[in-house]
Each structure stands twice: as structure tokens, then as C-alpha cells.
Design an enzyme around this catalytic site. Structure first.
Site, mmCIF file in Angstrom:
data_model
loop_
_atom_site.group_PDB
_atom_site.id
_atom_site.type_symbol
_atom_site.label_atom_id
_atom_site.label_comp_id
_atom_site.label_asym_id
_atom_site.label_seq_id
_atom_site.Cartn_x
_atom_site.Cartn_y
_atom_site.Cartn_z
ATOM 1 N N GLU A 167 -36.946 -40.522 -24.599
ATOM 2 C CA GLU A 167 -37.954 -40.631 -25.659
ATOM 3 C C GLU A 167 -39.257 -41.269 -25.182
ATOM 4 O O GLU A 167 -39.670 -42.322 -25.683
ATOM 5 C CB GLU A 167 -37.393 -41.437 -26.847
ATOM 6 C CG GLU A 167 -36.165 -40.803 -27.470
ATOM 7 C CD GLU A 167 -35.632 -41.603 -28.661
ATOM 8 O OE1 GLU A 167 -36.209 -42.646 -29.002
ATOM 9 O OE2 GLU A 167 -34.622 -41.168 -29.241
ATOM 10 N N GLU A 352 -28.769 -37.631 -28.628
ATOM 11 C CA GLU A 352 -28.585 -38.731 -29.598
ATOM 12 C C GLU A 352 -28.612 -38.136 -30.991
ATOM 13 O O GLU A 352 -29.445 -37.280 -31.293
ATOM 14 C CB GLU A 352 -29.714 -39.766 -29.515
ATOM 15 C CG GLU A 352 -29.687 -40.653 -28.312
ATOM 16 C CD GLU A 352 -30.803 -41.712 -28.329
ATOM 17 O OE1 GLU A 352 -31.295 -42.072 -29.420
ATOM 18 O OE2 GLU A 352 -31.174 -42.143 -27.231
#
Ligand code: IFM
Length: 451
Positions: A167, A352
Site C-alpha cells: 500500500e 488483505e
């Protein structure tokens, strides 16, 4: 895809964690501190003054946590390496004891039939490198590639799946625009350069992997659909801007070799001209893309919000998690289909997906978390729907194995399938962990046994 086998053979079933969020012992055995150590110790930076000093004490409880993963029936586990644990100065000298921890982790996973997926960078830059300018320094790409190469040489004989960055949008925007995350900077000029240097670091690490590695490498990005909160044309435009800002900022250079033109409009004079040669290296072919999905953005036009003039609202009439994120499983299917349609058929992993809820304390050996069970059930169905529509999805990693240090939220938000009593470090399987275990073992979604 036939109904009795909703997920293909070999589909990976995992959980995900990151080093600073679970390991604790940040300075043990010669480790160098990361930026989150200093940041979490700053008064007011983290809710309740929480730090990762102890976290889930995973560094010292490794064998028991490995057994827990086996008990859950996991076939894969995604973790990150604390850069400063293995290279205390960020570059140069290797800390053998730190590296040994990850050797034992990988060996312990393989002994239990669990495939490791290793993330090289999950937000905790060595403090020694921050002192040299951190991600603002163009040399960061070389520092990262050297660190990556050291780990490839140490672990690629046993690690089949490598993730360069986790991320980078979050570490750029929360770390350098809003200042909510380490290193806690607030600037409009820095985020474009930080993001670019992280992308260059990714490109250099992929190039090094093609020389040294024999398996697969990709990157994990947080993606989410951006929908207008009303039919007003202003909200539609705001949602589009936020879509370019969140979903395309990293994907376009990685998979199409150029930044979206809209970013130059969003950042105005703060958007530099980047060398074409950098973009060529950033776009080095990937073996897979990791997608982290939690919710969608419901967007209103708001000129006070820099740089997008868009704000994400909390829809009170919708189901929300403890983070005030809407529970929106359809968005996972939408995201997977959008990636396929825009960027083509790349193997994908959901690296995720999960939710924080205010779980009740354990009663005996039980923690009832029906909202998380429902979140898992509906998101697994959404993943299956994407597979049925032709998405090349290879695995699913629930966030997270354990209740852990949720960055600026400290321990107040619990994302774990396994409850952690942070005073005693006692682990208790939640109902969601049992649901996931049964799902993995029995294919509970369809009621059919998987082969
Ligand atoms: O805990 C984080 C993780 O570190 C990165 N992705 C989102 C999770 C939940 O906020």
C-alpha cells in the site's frame, strides 16, 4: 467453474500480518529502530499512547503462533520483514540474529505445509535511512533494491511469493500529506516525489529479482471503488478525481508505464515532470498483483479537502465497521473486474481483506464475532463471483491473523481472527477463525467438500 468447486485447486488460503504490527521487541538482538518506533513514542501520535514495543510479542512466541496458523488450516501466510531488524543501518551490515528470525519463520511455515508470502516493505523504514532523507531521497530506490537482493539471496530458495511494497498510497498520503502515519509530515509538494521514489524502489527490486530470484514477485495496492454520494454532477466529478488519486496513481505507472494526466491537475504545480526512463523501469513486468480491499468510498465534493476537493462520507444508514468503513462486499467484485478490464489478465491475489469490530471479551475459550463472520462470508462470495466472471484470482489472505497494532489507532481496533489479550498475550480463536478454518477445510460456502 463448477458449483462444487468454487475456488480452483491450489487456491491459497492465508492470513496476513506485518512486522511492526505484531512482532514487538523492536530493538532486540541488534535490530535498528524503524520510523514507527520513534513516531509511536511521540505524545499524541497514537490513540492511548500505544506503541509497538510489545505488540503481539510474536518475535518471542514464534513457535506457538506457527502452531496457531496450522490449527487454522492455512495454506499460506503473508508477513513482512522489518528492514531494520535485518539491516540495522538500512544498508550495509547484516544483523545475523534478525535474519535468523525470518529463517525460522519461513522454515516453520514450510514444516507445517504453509506457503510463505514475504512483503519487503510494510511502512517501517529504518530510522537510519529516514535520517538520510528517507523516501524523499532518490537514493532510496537503490537502498531498497540492495536490501531486497540480500533477502532474495537468503530466502528465495524457500519463499515462492514476494511482495515489494504494501500500500504505497497509504504510506505516501498518510505519512507525507495528512501526517497521521510515520514519518508524520504534512506537505503538498512531497507526496508526488515520495510516491515516485517508492515506485522506483519497486522497479529496482523487481529488476534485482529477475537476476537473483526464481519464483514470483508482485506488489500489494489498496484499491476501492469511489462512488458519488448523490446524483449531483459535482459529487460525480469528485468521485472520479478520487478514483484517479487512489486507484490509478500507482496502477497506471506500474501496468501502463505512465501516470494518469489527472494527477497533474489534482496536484497542480506540485506535480513534477518525472524522467521517462524511471517510468520504463517502474513498469517492469510483474508476476502478480496483490489487492487489499476493505470498503468503498462514498464521495462528496468538498473544496476544503486538498488536493482532491473530495471527501469520503460515513453513510449512517449502512453497516459500518469499527473504523467507520462501510461493509460493501460488492465493491470487491467490482474492483477485481475493473482491474481485469483496465489492465488485462494478470494473476491476482487478495492480499488483505478484513474488518475491525468491537468484539466482546472472551468467555472461556469463546469469542463471538458474528459481524466478522458475516463480513468474511460475504467477501468470500464476492471473490468467488469475480472468479466466475473470469478473473484470474489465485488466493485470499484475511487481514489479520491476530488483533494487532492498528497504526495510529493503536490496539483500540481489533482486526484479528484470533483475539489477543494484550496484557497476558493469551490467544483465543474467535468464531470467525473457526468459520474460516471450516471454510478452508470443507468449502462451507457451497456446503460441498472440496477435493
Ligand atoms: O492494518 C492495516 C494494514 O497494515 C494495511 N492495510 C490495512 C490494514 C487495516 O487498516
Amino acid at each position: 467453474m463448477s458449483a462444487d468447486q468454487p475456488f480452483p485447486p491450489g487456491f491459497l488460503w492465508g492470513t496476513a500480518t506485518s512486522a511492526y504490527q505484531i512482532e514487538g521487541s523492536p530493538l532486540a538482538d541488534g535490530a535498528g529502530p524503524g520510523i514507527w518506533h520513534g513516531f509511536s513514542h511521540r505524545p499524541g501520535a497514537v490513540v492511548n499512547g500505544d506503541t509497538g514495543d510489545r505488540a503481539c510479542d510474536h518475535y518471542r512466541r514464534l513457535p506457538a503462533d506457527l502452531d496457531l496458523m496450522a490449527e487454522l488450516g492455512l495454506t499460506a501466510y503473508r508477513f513482512s520483514v522489518a528492514w531494520g531488524r535485518v539491516l540495522p543501518n538500512g544498508t550495509g551490515r547484516v544483523n545475523a540474529k534478525g535474519l535468523d528470525f525470518y529463517q525460522r519463520l519461513v522454515d516453520g511455515l514450510l514444516e507445517r505445509g504453509i506457503q510463505p508470502m514475504l512483503t519487503l516493505y510494510h511502512w517501517d523504514l529504518p530510522e537510519a535511512l529516514e535520517a538520510r532523507g528517507g523516501w524523499l531521497n532518490p537514493d532510496s530506490a537503490r537502498w531498497f533494491a540492495d536490501y531486497a537482493a540480500m533477502l532474495y539471496e537468503a530466502l528465495d530458495d524457500r519463499v515462492g511469493l514476494w511482495v515489494t511494497l504494501n500500500e504505497p498510497w497509504v504510506s505516501t498520503v498518510l505519512g507525507y500529506l495528512s501526517g497521521e502515519h510515520a514519518p508524520g509530515r504534512r506537505s503538498l509538494a512531497e507526496p508526488p516525489r515520495v510516491a515516485h521514489h517508492q515506485l522506483c524502489a519497486h522497479g529496482e527490486a523487481v529488476a534485482a529479482y529477475r537476476e537473483l530470484g526464481r519464483h514470483q514477485i508482485g506488489i500489494s495496492l489498496n484499491l476501492e471503488p469511489q462512488h458519488p454520494a448523490t446524483d449531483s454532477p459535482l459529487d460525480w466529478e469528485a468521485a472520479k478525481r478520487r478514483h484517479h488519486f487512489i486507484n490509478r496513481w500507482f496502477l497506471d505507472p506500474l501496468l501502463r508505464g505512465q501516470y494518469p494526466d489527472e494527477l497533474a491537475v489534482i496536484f497542480g504545480s506540485n506535480w513534477p515532470r518525472f524522467p521517462v526512463e524511471d517510468l520504463r523501469r517502474i513498469a517492469a513486468p510483474l508476476d502478480f498483483l496483490g489487492i487489499n480491499y476493505y470498503s468503498r468510498g462514498l464521495i462528496r465534493h468538498d473544496p476544503t479537502q486538498i488536493p482532491c476537493a473530495a471527501t469520503r462520507i460515513t453513510p449512517p444508514e449502512r453497516r459500518l465497521t469499527a473504523m467507520d468503513w462501510e461493509v460493501y462486499p460488492e465493491g470487491l467484485t467490482e474492483t477485481l473486474l475493473w482491474v481485469k478490464q483496465r489492465y488485462g489478465d494478470l494473476p491476482l491475489y487478495i492480499t488483505e481483506n478484513g474488518a475491525a469490530f468491537d468484539d466482546a471479551a472472551p468467555v472461556g475459550n469463546q469469542v463471538q464475532d458474528p459481524d466478522r463472520v458475516d463480513y468474511l462470508r460475504t467477501h468470500l462470495a464476492a471473490a468467488r463471483a469475480a472468479l466466475e466472471q473470469g478473473v484470474d484470482l489465485r488466493g485470499y489472505f484475511a487481514w489479520s491473523l491476530l488483533d494487532n497494532f492498528e497504526w495510529a489507532e493503536g490496539y483500540a481496533k481489533r482486526f484479528g481472527l484470533v483475539h489477543v489479550d494484550h496484557a497476558t498475550q493469551r490467544r483465543t480463536l474467535k468464531a470467525s477463525a473457526q468459520y474460516y478454518r471450516d471454510f478452508i477445510l470443507e468449502g462451507e460456502l457451497t456446503g460441498e467438500k472440496r477435493k
